[in-house]
Design a protein around this motif. Sequence first.
Motif, PDB file in Angstrom:
ATOM      1  N   ALA A  59    -127.580  -1.129 -23.611  1.00 39.94           N
ATOM      2  CA  ALA A  59    -127.986  -0.264 -22.507  1.00 39.94           C
ATOM      3  C   ALA A  59    -127.182  -0.641 -21.271  1.00 39.94           C
ATOM      4  O   ALA A  59    -126.911  -1.819 -21.022  1.00 39.94           O
ATOM      5  N   LEU A  60    -126.800   0.341 -20.490  1.00 37.43           N
ATOM      6  CA  LEU A  60    -125.996   0.122 -19.297  1.00 37.43           C
ATOM      7  C   LEU A  60    -126.762  -0.690 -18.253  1.00 37.43           C
ATOM      8  O   LEU A  60    -127.913  -0.396 -17.959  1.00 37.43           O
ATOM      9  N   ALA A  61    -126.104  -1.709 -17.681  1.00 36.53           N
ATOM     10  CA  ALA A  61    -126.751  -2.528 -16.654  1.00 36.53           C
ATOM     11  C   ALA A  61    -125.897  -2.702 -15.398  1.00 36.53           C
ATOM     12  O   ALA A  61    -126.428  -2.984 -14.333  1.00 36.53           O
ATOM     13  N   ARG A  62    -124.590  -2.550 -15.517  1.00 32.18           N
ATOM     14  CA  ARG A  62    -123.712  -2.658 -14.344  1.00 32.18           C
ATOM     15  C   ARG A  62    -122.434  -1.885 -14.596  1.00 32.18           C
ATOM     16  O   ARG A  62    -121.903  -1.882 -15.713  1.00 32.18           O
ATOM     17  N   VAL A  63    -121.927  -1.229 -13.573  1.00 32.52           N
ATOM     18  CA  VAL A  63    -120.675  -0.479 -13.651  1.00 32.52           C
ATOM     19  C   VAL A  63    -119.804  -0.815 -12.449  1.00 32.52           C
ATOM     20  O   VAL A  63    -120.299  -0.891 -11.323  1.00 32.52           O
ATOM     21  N   SER A  64    -118.515  -1.001 -12.712  1.00 31.24           N
ATOM     22  CA  SER A  64    -117.555  -1.265 -11.632  1.00 31.24           C
ATOM     23  C   SER A  64    -116.349  -0.344 -11.780  1.00 31.24           C
ATOM     24  O   SER A  64    -115.868  -0.114 -12.889  1.00 31.24           O
ATOM     25  N   LEU A  65    -115.883   0.170 -10.656  1.00 31.29           N
ATOM     26  CA  LEU A  65    -114.679   0.989 -10.604  1.00 31.29           C
ATOM     27  C   LEU A  65    -113.754   0.416  -9.531  1.00 31.29           C
ATOM     28  O   LEU A  65    -114.209   0.107  -8.423  1.00 31.29           O
ATOM     29  N   VAL A  66    -112.476   0.279  -9.868  1.00 32.54           N
ATOM     30  CA  VAL A  66    -111.494  -0.178  -8.878  1.00 32.54           C
ATOM     31  C   VAL A  66    -110.330   0.802  -8.843  1.00 32.54           C
ATOM     32  O   VAL A  66    -110.091   1.552  -9.794  1.00 32.54           O
ATOM     33  N   ASN A  67    -109.591   0.774  -7.721  1.00 33.72           N
ATOM     34  CA  ASN A  67    -108.451   1.676  -7.599  1.00 33.72           C
ATOM     35  C   ASN A  67    -107.155   0.980  -8.016  1.00 33.72           C
ATOM     36  O   ASN A  67    -107.176  -0.139  -8.532  1.00 33.72           O
ATOM     37  N   GLY A  70    -106.677  -2.506  -6.922  1.00 35.66           N
ATOM     38  CA  GLY A  70    -107.696  -3.469  -7.296  1.00 35.66           C
ATOM     39  C   GLY A  70    -108.856  -3.528  -6.317  1.00 35.66           C
ATOM     40  O   GLY A  70    -109.696  -4.422  -6.401  1.00 35.66           O
ATOM     41  N   GLU A  71    -108.906  -2.587  -5.387  1.00 34.81           N
ATOM     42  CA  GLU A  71    -110.004  -2.530  -4.431  1.00 34.81           C
ATOM     43  C   GLU A  71    -111.229  -1.900  -5.093  1.00 34.81           C
ATOM     44  O   GLU A  71    -111.100  -0.950  -5.879  1.00 34.81           O
ATOM     45  N   VAL A  72    -112.398  -2.415  -4.754  1.00 31.55           N
ATOM     46  CA  VAL A  72    -113.634  -1.919  -5.357  1.00 31.55           C
ATOM     47  C   VAL A  72    -114.003  -0.554  -4.782  1.00 31.55           C
ATOM     48  O   VAL A  72    -114.185  -0.411  -3.567  1.00 31.55           O
ATOM     49  N   LEU A  73    -114.106   0.434  -5.651  1.00 36.58           N
ATOM     50  CA  LEU A  73    -114.542   1.769  -5.261  1.00 36.58           C
ATOM     51  C   LEU A  73    -116.047   1.936  -5.434  1.00 36.58           C
ATOM     52  O   LEU A  73    -116.699   2.650  -4.667  1.00 36.58           O
ATOM     53  N   PHE A  74    -116.573   1.271  -6.458  1.00 36.07           N
ATOM     54  CA  PHE A  74    -117.985   1.447  -6.815  1.00 36.07           C
ATOM     55  C   PHE A  74    -118.394   0.262  -7.674  1.00 36.07           C
ATOM     56  O   PHE A  74    -117.658  -0.138  -8.565  1.00 36.07           O
ATOM     57  N   ASP A  75    -119.535  -0.315  -7.361  1.00 38.93           N
ATOM     58  CA  ASP A  75    -120.007  -1.452  -8.145  1.00 38.93           C
ATOM     59  C   ASP A  75    -121.517  -1.523  -7.985  1.00 38.93           C
ATOM     60  O   ASP A  75    -122.006  -1.769  -6.884  1.00 38.93           O
ATOM     61  N   THR A  76    -122.248  -1.292  -9.049  1.00 38.59           N
ATOM     62  CA  THR A  76    -123.702  -1.244  -8.927  1.00 38.59           C
ATOM     63  C   THR A  76    -124.391  -1.777 -10.171  1.00 38.59           C
ATOM     64  O   THR A  76    -123.867  -1.679 -11.278  1.00 38.59           O
ATOM     65  N   MET A  77    -125.572  -2.328  -9.960  1.00 41.64           N
ATOM     66  CA  MET A  77    -126.477  -2.624 -11.059  1.00 41.64           C
ATOM     67  C   MET A  77    -127.236  -1.338 -11.398  1.00 41.64           C
ATOM     68  O   MET A  77    -127.418  -0.464 -10.550  1.00 41.64           O
ATOM     69  N   VAL A  78    -127.665  -1.242 -12.655  1.00 45.52           N
ATOM     70  CA  VAL A  78    -128.327  -0.023 -13.122  1.00 45.52           C
ATOM     71  C   VAL A  78    -129.684  -0.370 -13.736  1.00 45.52           C
ATOM     72  O   VAL A  78    -129.773  -1.256 -14.591  1.00 45.52           O
ATOM     73  N   ARG A  79    -130.699   0.325 -13.290  1.00 41.88           N
ATOM     74  CA  ARG A  79    -132.044   0.075 -13.806  1.00 41.88           C
ATOM     75  C   ARG A  79    -132.128   0.525 -15.263  1.00 41.88           C
ATOM     76  O   ARG A  79    -131.687   1.616 -15.615  1.00 41.88           O
ATOM     77  N   GLN A 182    -112.542 -14.226 -17.743  1.00 40.24           N
ATOM     78  CA  GLN A 182    -113.505 -14.533 -18.813  1.00 40.24           C
ATOM     79  C   GLN A 182    -113.329 -15.973 -19.303  1.00 40.24           C
ATOM     80  O   GLN A 182    -113.278 -16.246 -20.500  1.00 40.24           O
ATOM     81  N   GLU A 183    -113.260 -16.892 -18.356  1.00 40.97           N
ATOM     82  CA  GLU A 183    -112.998 -18.283 -18.714  1.00 40.97           C
ATOM     83  C   GLU A 183    -114.187 -18.903 -19.446  1.00 40.97           C
ATOM     84  O   GLU A 183    -115.330 -18.478 -19.286  1.00 40.97           O
ATOM     85  N   GLU A 184    -113.886 -19.907 -20.235  1.00 41.15           N
ATOM     86  CA  GLU A 184    -114.893 -20.559 -21.087  1.00 41.15           C
ATOM     87  C   GLU A 184    -116.089 -21.007 -20.252  1.00 41.15           C
ATOM     88  O   GLU A 184    -115.947 -21.644 -19.217  1.00 41.15           O
ATOM     89  N   GLY A 185    -117.279 -20.619 -20.725  1.00 37.75           N
ATOM     90  CA  GLY A 185    -118.504 -21.007 -20.042  1.00 37.75           C
ATOM     91  C   GLY A 185    -118.875 -20.129 -18.869  1.00 37.75           C
ATOM     92  O   GLY A 185    -119.909 -20.339 -18.235  1.00 37.75           O
ATOM     93  N   MET A 186    -118.016 -19.113 -18.567  1.00 40.19           N
ATOM     94  CA  MET A 186    -118.283 -18.211 -17.456  1.00 40.19           C
ATOM     95  C   MET A 186    -118.607 -16.818 -17.996  1.00 40.19           C
ATOM     96  O   MET A 186    -118.026 -16.381 -18.989  1.00 40.19           O
ATOM     97  N   SER A 187    -119.538 -16.123 -17.338  1.00 43.27           N
ATOM     98  CA  SER A 187    -119.863 -14.755 -17.748  1.00 43.27           C
ATOM     99  C   SER A 187    -118.750 -13.810 -17.314  1.00 43.27           C
ATOM    100  O   SER A 187    -117.931 -14.129 -16.457  1.00 43.27           O
ATOM    101  N   HIS A 188    -118.720 -12.619 -17.930  1.00 42.90           N
ATOM    102  CA  HIS A 188    -117.719 -11.618 -17.599  1.00 42.90           C
ATOM    103  C   HIS A 188    -118.006 -11.046 -16.215  1.00 42.90           C
ATOM    104  O   HIS A 188    -119.161 -10.903 -15.813  1.00 42.90           O
ATOM    105  N   CYS A 189    -116.962 -10.694 -15.498  1.00 43.23           N
ATOM    106  CA  CYS A 189    -117.084 -10.002 -14.219  1.00 43.23           C
ATOM    107  C   CYS A 189    -116.429  -8.634 -14.379  1.00 43.23           C
ATOM    108  O   CYS A 189    -115.213  -8.552 -14.588  1.00 43.23           O
ATOM    109  N   PRO A 190    -117.181  -7.546 -14.319  1.00 43.11           N
ATOM    110  CA  PRO A 190    -116.595  -6.227 -14.553  1.00 43.11           C
ATOM    111  C   PRO A 190    -115.534  -5.835 -13.529  1.00 43.11           C
ATOM    112  O   PRO A 190    -114.593  -5.108 -13.874  1.00 43.11           O
ATOM    113  N   VAL A 191    -115.668  -6.311 -12.290  1.00 46.72           N
ATOM    114  CA  VAL A 191    -114.626  -6.033 -11.297  1.00 46.72           C
ATOM    115  C   VAL A 191    -113.324  -6.700 -11.728  1.00 46.72           C
ATOM    116  O   VAL A 191    -112.253  -6.086 -11.746  1.00 46.72           O
TER     117      VAL A 191
END
Length: 219
Positions: A59-67, A70-79, A182-191
């Motif tokens: 299920a979708l929980a977060r979405v990120s869009l960059v231009n 690499g500038e963030v256009l949209f980044d949100t958590m999703v209920r 996505q370094e070892e032991g670190m969570s993914h960052c969608p941005v």
Amino acid sequence: AIMINSCNKKTSPKSKPSKQPPHKPATITLPQITPEEKSQYVALDAEMVGIGPFGHISALARVSLVNWEGEVLFDTMVRVPEPVTDYRTFVSGITPQDLEGPDVLTFEECRSRVEEMIRGKILVGHGLKNDLRVLNLSHPWYDVRDTAKYEPFMKHSTEDETVLVAKKLKVLAKDKLGMAIQEEGMSHCPVEDAVAAMELYKKHRVKWEKSVEWKMERT
């Protein structure tokens, strides 16, 4: 919606995003591209949590869009309307607290915003089929630049050498950009992941576009 410039720092929607990605990749020299052409590109990445028995349904929980830059256009958590049975925090970086509060968008709000922002754009990403599926969106194939599906980025399957399979984004970023994600032991960052996909595309844009033109001529 709240915007997140990195995976650890939250800022208000009015804050100007950093022009530099979290990990600066190698300098890329390309044939001239106009500001108008740059504005046609957007990179997408989504993070999911698990619902249903054992959390096997995404299920979708977060979405990120960059231009292009690499500038963030949209980044949100999703209920998530259904009970979350696996937050997949070790990969997604998402906790129960992230999906609560007034800044979290509903799925329909998020889907509508993303649909509007990618309409008519060239969409860049890694494994976009999964991201678009969880968003319940589609995009014209000729406007998709998926680093998981670009043949020069793929490898031969160990089970069948005639079959090409996707390489991981972190492998492509390291091998082709000298970029650590996505370094070892670190969570993914969608941005960060969206920036990596865009940088990969930018470095190989000329050859990639020729292959798209060739496919369109044959269609």
